[in-house]
Design a protein around this motif. Structure first.
Motif, PDB file in Angstrom:
ATOM      1  N   THR A  98       0.826  -1.205   0.000  1.00 56.63           N
ATOM      2  CA  THR A  98       0.000   0.000   0.000  1.00 56.63           C
ATOM      3  C   THR A  98       0.861   1.256   0.000  1.00 56.63           C
ATOM      4  O   THR A  98       0.606   2.207  -0.748  1.00 56.63           O
ATOM      5  N   ALA A  99       1.915   1.261   0.830  1.00 57.83           N
ATOM      6  CA  ALA A  99       2.800   2.425   0.897  1.00 57.83           C
ATOM      7  C   ALA A  99       3.593   2.598  -0.392  1.00 57.83           C
ATOM      8  O   ALA A  99       3.698   3.709  -0.926  1.00 57.83           O
ATOM      9  N   LEU A 100       4.164   1.498  -0.895  1.00 58.37           N
ATOM     10  CA  LEU A 100       5.025   1.578  -2.077  1.00 58.37           C
ATOM     11  C   LEU A 100       4.243   1.872  -3.349  1.00 58.37           C
ATOM     12  O   LEU A 100       4.547   2.818  -4.091  1.00 58.37           O
ATOM     13  N   ALA A 101       3.247   1.028  -3.632  1.00 58.48           N
ATOM     14  CA  ALA A 101       2.510   1.133  -4.892  1.00 58.48           C
ATOM     15  C   ALA A 101       1.462   2.236  -4.854  1.00 58.48           C
ATOM     16  O   ALA A 101       0.994   2.691  -5.907  1.00 58.48           O
ATOM     17  N   GLY A 102       1.105   2.661  -3.641  1.00 54.22           N
ATOM     18  CA  GLY A 102       0.120   3.724  -3.508  1.00 54.22           C
ATOM     19  C   GLY A 102       0.777   5.070  -3.326  1.00 54.22           C
ATOM     20  O   GLY A 102       1.048   5.789  -4.286  1.00 54.22           O
ATOM     21  N   LYS A 103       1.122   5.391  -2.107  1.00 51.58           N
ATOM     22  CA  LYS A 103       1.628   6.730  -1.775  1.00 51.58           C
ATOM     23  C   LYS A 103       2.899   7.097  -2.539  1.00 51.58           C
ATOM     24  O   LYS A 103       2.959   8.132  -3.216  1.00 51.58           O
ATOM     25  N   VAL A 104       3.937   6.260  -2.448  1.00 51.95           N
ATOM     26  CA  VAL A 104       5.235   6.619  -3.036  1.00 51.95           C
ATOM     27  C   VAL A 104       5.178   6.601  -4.556  1.00 51.95           C
ATOM     28  O   VAL A 104       5.591   7.558  -5.225  1.00 51.95           O
ATOM     29  N   ASN A 105       4.674   5.523  -5.121  1.00 54.82           N
ATOM     30  CA  ASN A 105       4.670   5.370  -6.573  1.00 54.82           C
ATOM     31  C   ASN A 105       3.840   6.449  -7.255  1.00 54.82           C
ATOM     32  O   ASN A 105       4.306   7.101  -8.209  1.00 54.82           O
ATOM     33  N   LYS A 106       2.636   6.649  -6.777  1.00 49.87           N
ATOM     34  CA  LYS A 106       1.758   7.617  -7.451  1.00 49.87           C
ATOM     35  C   LYS A 106       2.207   9.061  -7.212  1.00 49.87           C
ATOM     36  O   LYS A 106       1.958   9.936  -8.046  1.00 49.87           O
ATOM     37  N   SER A 107       2.895   9.296  -6.082  1.00 46.24           N
ATOM     38  CA  SER A 107       3.451  10.620  -5.855  1.00 46.24           C
ATOM     39  C   SER A 107       4.541  10.930  -6.883  1.00 46.24           C
ATOM     40  O   SER A 107       4.615  12.049  -7.415  1.00 46.24           O
ATOM     41  N   LEU A 108       5.382   9.946  -7.193  1.00 50.31           N
ATOM     42  CA  LEU A 108       6.426  10.137  -8.203  1.00 50.31           C
ATOM     43  C   LEU A 108       5.826  10.355  -9.588  1.00 50.31           C
ATOM     44  O   LEU A 108       6.280  11.213 -10.350  1.00 50.31           O
ATOM     45  N   VAL A 109       4.806   9.581  -9.914  1.00 52.26           N
ATOM     46  CA  VAL A 109       4.116   9.767 -11.203  1.00 52.26           C
ATOM     47  C   VAL A 109       3.537  11.177 -11.286  1.00 52.26           C
ATOM     48  O   VAL A 109       3.687  11.877 -12.298  1.00 52.26           O
ATOM     49  N   GLN A 110       2.883  11.598 -10.217  1.00 53.48           N
ATOM     50  CA  GLN A 110       2.296  12.937 -10.160  1.00 53.48           C
ATOM     51  C   GLN A 110       3.356  14.009 -10.343  1.00 53.48           C
ATOM     52  O   GLN A 110       3.166  14.982 -11.088  1.00 53.48           O
ATOM     53  N   ASP A 111       4.496  13.848  -9.671  1.00 52.11           N
ATOM     54  CA  ASP A 111       5.561  14.848  -9.746  1.00 52.11           C
ATOM     55  C   ASP A 111       6.143  14.942 -11.158  1.00 52.11           C
ATOM     56  O   ASP A 111       6.460  16.043 -11.629  1.00 52.11           O
ATOM     57  N   ILE A 112       6.315  13.816 -11.824  1.00 59.31           N
ATOM     58  CA  ILE A 112       6.843  13.828 -13.195  1.00 59.31           C
ATOM     59  C   ILE A 112       5.873  14.533 -14.132  1.00 59.31           C
ATOM     60  O   ILE A 112       6.269  15.335 -14.988  1.00 59.31           O
ATOM     61  N   ILE A 113       4.586  14.271 -13.964  1.00 58.79           N
ATOM     62  CA  ILE A 113       3.575  14.933 -14.797  1.00 58.79           C
ATOM     63  C   ILE A 113       3.545  16.426 -14.496  1.00 58.79           C
ATOM     64  O   ILE A 113       3.415  17.255 -15.410  1.00 58.79           O
ATOM     65  N   ARG A 114       3.709  16.789 -13.231  1.00 60.55           N
ATOM     66  CA  ARG A 114       3.656  18.192 -12.827  1.00 60.55           C
ATOM     67  C   ARG A 114       4.760  19.017 -13.503  1.00 60.55           C
ATOM     68  O   ARG A 114       4.550  20.184 -13.840  1.00 60.55           O
ATOM     69  N   ILE A 115       5.938  18.414 -13.720  1.00 63.96           N
ATOM     70  CA  ILE A 115       7.035  19.170 -14.327  1.00 63.96           C
ATOM     71  C   ILE A 115       7.029  19.069 -15.854  1.00 63.96           C
ATOM     72  O   ILE A 115       7.965  19.526 -16.516  1.00 63.96           O
ATOM     73  N   GLY A 116       5.969  18.471 -16.404  1.00 62.80           N
ATOM     74  CA  GLY A 116       5.800  18.490 -17.848  1.00 62.80           C
ATOM     75  C   GLY A 116       6.035  17.182 -18.573  1.00 62.80           C
ATOM     76  O   GLY A 116       5.983  17.133 -19.807  1.00 62.80           O
ATOM     77  N   GLY A 117       6.292  16.112 -17.820  1.00 63.84           N
ATOM     78  CA  GLY A 117       6.536  14.826 -18.452  1.00 63.84           C
ATOM     79  C   GLY A 117       5.332  13.912 -18.393  1.00 63.84           C
ATOM     80  O   GLY A 117       4.206  14.345 -18.151  1.00 63.84           O
ATOM     81  N   ASN A 118       5.571  12.634 -18.615  1.00 61.64           N
ATOM     82  CA  ASN A 118       4.525  11.625 -18.529  1.00 61.64           C
ATOM     83  C   ASN A 118       5.116  10.403 -17.858  1.00 61.64           C
ATOM     84  O   ASN A 118       6.309  10.104 -18.022  1.00 61.64           O
ATOM     85  N   ALA A 119       4.331   9.693 -17.072  1.00 57.95           N
ATOM     86  CA  ALA A 119       4.829   8.529 -16.348  1.00 57.95           C
ATOM     87  C   ALA A 119       3.694   7.544 -16.131  1.00 57.95           C
ATOM     88  O   ALA A 119       2.517   7.929 -16.050  1.00 57.95           O
ATOM     89  N   ILE A 120       4.055   6.277 -16.053  1.00 61.99           N
ATOM     90  CA  ILE A 120       3.108   5.212 -15.723  1.00 61.99           C
ATOM     91  C   ILE A 120       3.694   4.432 -14.558  1.00 61.99           C
ATOM     92  O   ILE A 120       4.811   3.910 -14.648  1.00 61.99           O
ATOM     93  N   GLY A 121       2.954   4.375 -13.458  1.00 56.49           N
ATOM     94  CA  GLY A 121       3.434   3.692 -12.268  1.00 56.49           C
ATOM     95  C   GLY A 121       2.851   2.296 -12.136  1.00 56.49           C
ATOM     96  O   GLY A 121       1.640   2.105 -12.266  1.00 56.49           O
ATOM     97  N   VAL A 122       3.715   1.328 -11.915  1.00 59.09           N
ATOM     98  CA  VAL A 122       3.283  -0.045 -11.668  1.00 59.09           C
ATOM     99  C   VAL A 122       4.103  -0.597 -10.508  1.00 59.09           C
ATOM    100  O   VAL A 122       5.131  -0.036 -10.130  1.00 59.09           O
ATOM    101  N   SER A 123       3.651  -1.703  -9.959  1.00 59.59           N
ATOM    102  CA  SER A 123       4.434  -2.383  -8.931  1.00 59.59           C
ATOM    103  C   SER A 123       4.972  -3.681  -9.500  1.00 59.59           C
ATOM    104  O   SER A 123       4.580  -4.110 -10.601  1.00 59.59           O
ATOM    105  N   GLY A 124       5.843  -4.315  -8.749  1.00 59.90           N
ATOM    106  CA  GLY A 124       6.426  -5.568  -9.210  1.00 59.90           C
ATOM    107  C   GLY A 124       5.437  -6.702  -9.339  1.00 59.90           C
ATOM    108  O   GLY A 124       5.747  -7.720  -9.971  1.00 59.90           O
ATOM    109  N   ILE A 125       4.239  -6.548  -8.773  1.00 63.06           N
ATOM    110  CA  ILE A 125       3.257  -7.620  -8.905  1.00 63.06           C
ATOM    111  C   ILE A 125       2.485  -7.514 -10.213  1.00 63.06           C
ATOM    112  O   ILE A 125       1.879  -8.485 -10.652  1.00 63.06           O
ATOM    113  N   ASP A 126       2.497  -6.342 -10.854  1.00 67.36           N
ATOM    114  CA  ASP A 126       1.766  -6.158 -12.109  1.00 67.36           C
ATOM    115  C   ASP A 126       2.447  -6.932 -13.231  1.00 67.36           C
ATOM    116  O   ASP A 126       3.641  -6.776 -13.477  1.00 67.36           O
TER     117      ASP A 126
END
Length: 283
Positions: A98-126
């Motif tokens: 929950t912490a890794l794939a939720g809070k941390v992963n999606k925060s990084l995706v959000q931050d990359i999009i915020r600075i003008g990029g694009n990102a797709i977040g997945v976990s090792g179980i996907d």
């Protein structure tokens, strides 16, 4: 005008490196204090976005120990450690995911999009990206990586998005396992036959006699690296990183770099300049 000319000269000198890494895969392991300091994080993510923009297939793999610790504390889930590894029951494994794939992963995706990029977040179980099995009964749901299935990363790399990978594993029985992020990143780098694997940490790199700056090692091969380990010149938390790098190189990785993520634009300095910043490890 002089500043503009200096900028143009720097870009011209970097051209050979743009060409070297274009269409190549660079796997970056991101963790430690570099994830906590917002200014450092923004610098790293801007570097990653630039790498993607010039045609490099960047793969970002992250851990998230502090976030896991906070969530476990919130749910009053106490942790025990055996030989430095967190004993993980089923509830702890779920909370870690929950912490890794939720809070941390999606925060990084959000931050990359915020600075003008694009990102797709997945976990090792996907897509069974990181397949794992229990290390031992005593550790519970702490996983040993048994296979990497990188197809989901390769598909994302065909788009304009940066794949952001949370380091969790899944067993053939469908159970979730906590896996070491350094090991996960190195195994992914090996499976992708990455041109470069960069471990961002809180130290400059390797030293022959830490912390003596005069003993800093710019470049080293595996043979000499193993000598330093046997001589106990390299110890503690650096050992798992070294073992992860060695395994990935045997699997097909080209080179690896231990790099201080706190240095502004460390990634650009390492990849696009002659001197670099960290310790280069090669065959």
């Amino acid at each position: 005008m002089r500043d503009s000319q200096n900028t143009a000269q720097t870009l011209t000198e970097s051209l050979k490196y743009f060409l070297k890494y274009r269409d190549q895969t660079v796997v970056i392991k991101y963790g430690g204090n570099a994830m906590i300091d917002e200014k450092v994080k923004e610098s790293i993510l801007k570097d990653i976005l630039l790498l993607k923009t010039v045609g490099i297939k960047v793969v970002l793999v992250h851990g998230g120990g502090p976030a896991i610790g906070e969530l476990l504390e919130k749910y009053e889930q106490k942790s025990q450690f055996v030989q430095g590894l967190r004993v993980t029951d089923k509830k702890t494994a779920q909370l870690a995911l929950t912490a890794l794939a939720g809070k941390v992963n999606k925060s990084l995706v959000q931050d990359i999009i915020r600075i003008g990029g694009n990102a797709i977040g997945v976990s090792g179980i996907d897509g069974k990206l990181i397949e794992a099995k229990p290390i031992s009964e005593d550790l519970g749901y702490v996983g040993e990586i048994t296979a990497i299935h990188p197809e989901i990363i390769e598909r994302i790399n065909q788009t304009d998005a940066v794949p952001v990978i949370a380091s969790a594993g899944i067993g053939l029985d469908g159970e979730i396992y906590n896996v070491n992020a350094d090991t996960a990143a190195s195994r992914i780098a090996g499976a992708l036959s990455a041109e470069q694997f960069i471990l961002l940490s809180d130290v400059r790199g390797l030293y022959g006699n830490f912390p003596d700056e005069e003993s800093f090692i710019d470049e080293i091969n595996l043979t000499n690296l193993e000598k330093l380990v046997k001589e106990k010149k390299i110890t503690d938390g650096m050992i798992p990183k070294i073992e992860a790098i060695k395994y990935a190189m045997f699997e097909g990785l080209g080179q690896a770099v231990l790099l201080d993520g706190r240095v502004p634009h460390a990634l650009l300095l390492e990849l696009f300049t002659d001197k670099g910043q960290g310790t280069m490890i090669n065959h």
